[in-house]
Every structure is written in C-alpha cells, then in structure tokens.
Scaffold this motif. Structure first.
Motif, short mmCIF file in Angstrom:
data_model
loop_
_atom_site.label_atom_id
_atom_site.label_comp_id
_atom_site.label_asym_id
_atom_site.label_seq_id
_atom_site.Cartn_x
_atom_site.Cartn_y
_atom_site.Cartn_z
N LEU A 1 0.86 -1.17 0.00
CA LEU A 1 0.00 0.00 0.00
C LEU A 1 0.90 1.23 0.00
O LEU A 1 2.02 1.19 0.55
N THR A 2 0.45 2.30 -0.59
CA THR A 2 1.26 3.51 -0.64
C THR A 2 0.47 4.72 -0.17
O THR A 2 -0.77 4.72 -0.19
N ALA A 3 1.21 5.73 0.25
CA ALA A 3 0.62 7.02 0.63
C ALA A 3 1.71 8.06 0.48
O ALA A 3 2.89 7.72 0.31
N PRO B 1 -0.63 3.60 9.83
CA PRO B 1 -1.94 2.99 9.52
C PRO B 1 -1.91 2.04 8.32
O PRO B 1 -2.84 1.25 8.15
N LEU B 2 -0.86 2.12 7.50
CA LEU B 2 -0.84 1.30 6.29
C LEU B 2 -0.68 -0.18 6.59
O LEU B 2 -1.31 -1.02 5.94
N TYR B 3 0.16 -0.53 7.56
CA TYR B 3 0.44 -1.94 7.79
C TYR B 3 -0.75 -2.72 8.33
O TYR B 3 -1.03 -3.83 7.84
N PRO B 4 -1.51 -2.22 9.32
CA PRO B 4 -2.70 -2.97 9.73
C PRO B 4 -3.67 -3.20 8.58
O PRO B 4 -4.25 -4.29 8.45
N GLU B 5 -3.84 -2.18 7.74
CA GLU B 5 -4.74 -2.32 6.59
C GLU B 5 -4.16 -3.31 5.57
O GLU B 5 -4.91 -4.12 5.00
N LEU B 6 -2.86 -3.28 5.37
CA LEU B 6 -2.21 -4.21 4.45
C LEU B 6 -2.42 -5.65 4.90
O LEU B 6 -2.83 -6.52 4.10
N PHE B 7 -2.18 -5.93 6.17
CA PHE B 7 -2.33 -7.29 6.68
C PHE B 7 -3.81 -7.72 6.68
O PHE B 7 -4.12 -8.89 6.45
N ARG B 8 -4.71 -6.77 6.92
CA ARG B 8 -6.14 -7.10 6.89
C ARG B 8 -6.56 -7.56 5.49
O ARG B 8 -7.25 -8.58 5.34
N ARG B 9 -6.12 -6.85 4.48
CA ARG B 9 -6.49 -7.20 3.11
C ARG B 9 -5.86 -8.53 2.69
O ARG B 9 -6.49 -9.31 1.96
N VAL C 1 5.43 6.95 0.32
CA VAL C 1 5.72 5.94 1.33
C VAL C 1 5.17 4.59 0.84
O VAL C 1 3.97 4.47 0.59
N HIS C 2 6.03 3.59 0.71
CA HIS C 2 5.63 2.26 0.30
C HIS C 2 5.66 1.33 1.52
O HIS C 2 6.73 1.13 2.12
N ALA C 3 4.53 0.79 1.91
CA ALA C 3 4.45 -0.18 2.99
C ALA C 3 4.18 -1.54 2.36
O ALA C 3 3.09 -1.79 1.84
N GLY C 4 5.17 -2.42 2.39
CA GLY C 4 5.03 -3.71 1.73
C GLY C 4 5.31 -4.87 2.65
O GLY C 4 5.84 -4.69 3.76
#
Length: 276
Positions: free
Chosen positions: A134-136, A152-160, A189-192
């Motif tokens: 996810l990016t922002a 906030p990106l990582y919880p959403e990434l793992f949820r998806r 910002v790249h959260a991978g």
C-alpha cells in the motif's frame, strides 16, 4: 561528502530548511562549488543538525540555538534542557505528543553517540523480492511526517491479505521515493510485505517485484524507528569514510515487527550505494 538533497534525507529535514540554516549561519555546508553554487555536507555535520532540531523543538528561536551551539553546549547541559522541556510537554495537550517523541528521540541519539560504530555496517547484495504493498504520500522524509503516514498502512495491508487468504512469506519492508508533484520535499511511502513468488494479484493491493540492489550498506537497528537517526548517522559515516555515495533513502526491512511494542523492534536499514 553529500549533496544538499542527500544530506537532507539523511538528516530527515527539508532542503529548504538546510538552505535557511545556511543563510543565517546556523549550519554552513562543508563546501560550496564555486562554479555551480551546489552545497556539500560531511557526515559529521549530522551531529550539529540533530542538536539544532532538538533545541528548536524546545521552543528556542534559531538565534538562541546558534548562540547555544556556538558556545559549545555539552551533552550533559543539553540533556538537562531536554528533560526540562519534556516535563513541560507532558503537561500540555495531547496534540503535543508527537513533538515530545521527537525531542526524546533526538536526545537518545545524542546520548548514544559513539556507542555504535561503523564496524556494525555490512556491505552486501540484496536479492529481488516480491511484495504486496500500500502507498501514501508524506509531506517530507522527516520522522515526524513519515510515522503518522506509514503506521496505519500496515494494519490495513495485513487485513487485506488475510481477507484474500494470503500468508506473508517474509518480513515487512518499507521504502521511499520522491513524490512526482508537491513542493519537492514530499515522498511516496511504500508499505510492503513479502509474499510468495506465485502471488500475482491481490484485491485492492498492488503486487510488484522489488528490484535487486547490487550494493547496499546495511545496519541492524534495534528499537523504535523514532530513534533511527543514530543508525542512519553511523551508515552515513561509513559511506563517507569508504568513498561511496547514496541518495539518502533507506529501505527498512522489519526483521521483528512489533507495532504494540516498538522499542522491541529489529529493523535492517539498507542504503543503496555506489562509488563516489
């Protein structure tokens, strides 16, 4: 030495701020090209920059900061000043919490100077890795701007990923690049997180191959990312001492990802380097 852009990223401040510090004599570049006017900085100037930011966060004017630093304030005096301001900040509104964290991080970094050495740096090749991300966009690469965007990106990434029935196969990885628009300080910002080679698509997530890095200077950072500047400074010194250069953007590999206890985190910082 480092260009003003690379030095700004290593110090996690804006280029505009460095230019202002130069104009008022607070932090002069180590050298200026007489033909182009380009500014260049040394790794050891990160120490003065960190003190400038810490003192500014105490509420001092830049003129006061310059007077204190030019009077060679020592670590003990600086520690006392920061702790006094910490007591004041804890009594203020919750909106000041981010500022308090930044002051404490700079204090810990200053106190730990000399504890980490360039012997902790490892030069290595980084293999390509497949990630879902996810990016922002953050307004700058400064820690106080990155944190609220990436967290906030990582919880959403793992949820998806969970909803898609996909299990990560390796660590979470964050990386950064300049935003295409904005005032020049904004970063993407790249959260991978690492996924299997067979994963080609995930609903509502981008899947990509994070390219190999031929040569990276790396160091393992222990603790919260609020304190990452001390590890970045060690990397910067190693790069300068060994005749390399870098763009200042560190890839962060979260070997121990501890969102509920960030002080227990273990993160490998990877800076792409090449010969100067």
């Amino acid at each position: 030495m480092f260009t003003i852009g690379d030095f700004a990223r290593l110090g996690r401040v804006s280029v505009r701020m460095l230019r202002h510090y130069d104009s008022i004599g607070l932090l002069r570049p180590a050298s200026v090209d007489v033909h182009t006017g380009y500014r260049f900085y040394r790794a050891d100037q990160l120490r003065r920059l960190n003190r400038v930011i810490a003192l500014k966060d105490l509420g001092l004017t830049l003129e006061q900061v310059r007077a204190i630093l030019d009077d060679a304030v020592d670590v003990a005096e600086l520690r006392g000043m920061l702790r006094l301001r910490r007591s004041q900040l804890t009594a203020q509104l919750a909106a000041d919490t981010a500022r308090l964290a930044a002051v404490e991080a700079r204090l810990r970094m200053i106190e730990s100077e000399g504890l980490m050495t360039t012997q902790d740096v490892v030069l290595k090749e980084i293999a390509p890795v497949r990630v879902a991300e996810l990016t922002a966009v953050a307004p700058s690469y400064a820690s106080q701007d990155i944190g609220p965007v990436i967290q906030p990106l990582y919880p959403e990434l793992f949820r998806r990923l969970t909803e898609a029935g996909i299990t990560p196969t390796g660590p979470a990885i964050a990386w950064y690049e300049p935003a295409a628009d904005g005032d020049g300080d904004a970063v993407v910002v790249h959260a991978g997180v690492t996924v299997g080679a067979g994963v080609s698509a995930v609903p509502d997530l981008a899947v990509r191959e994070l390219p190999a890095v031929g040569t990276a200077a790396t160091i393992v950072h222990h603790g919260a990312m609020d304190d990452v500047e001390q590890s970045i400074e060690v990397l910067a010194r190693w790069i300068e001492e060994n005749g390399y250069r870098t763009d200042g953007f560190a890839r962060e590999v979260y070997l121990e990802y501890c969102p509920d206890a960030p002080e227990q985190g273990v993160t490998e910082l990877q800076l792409t380097v090449d010969r100067a």
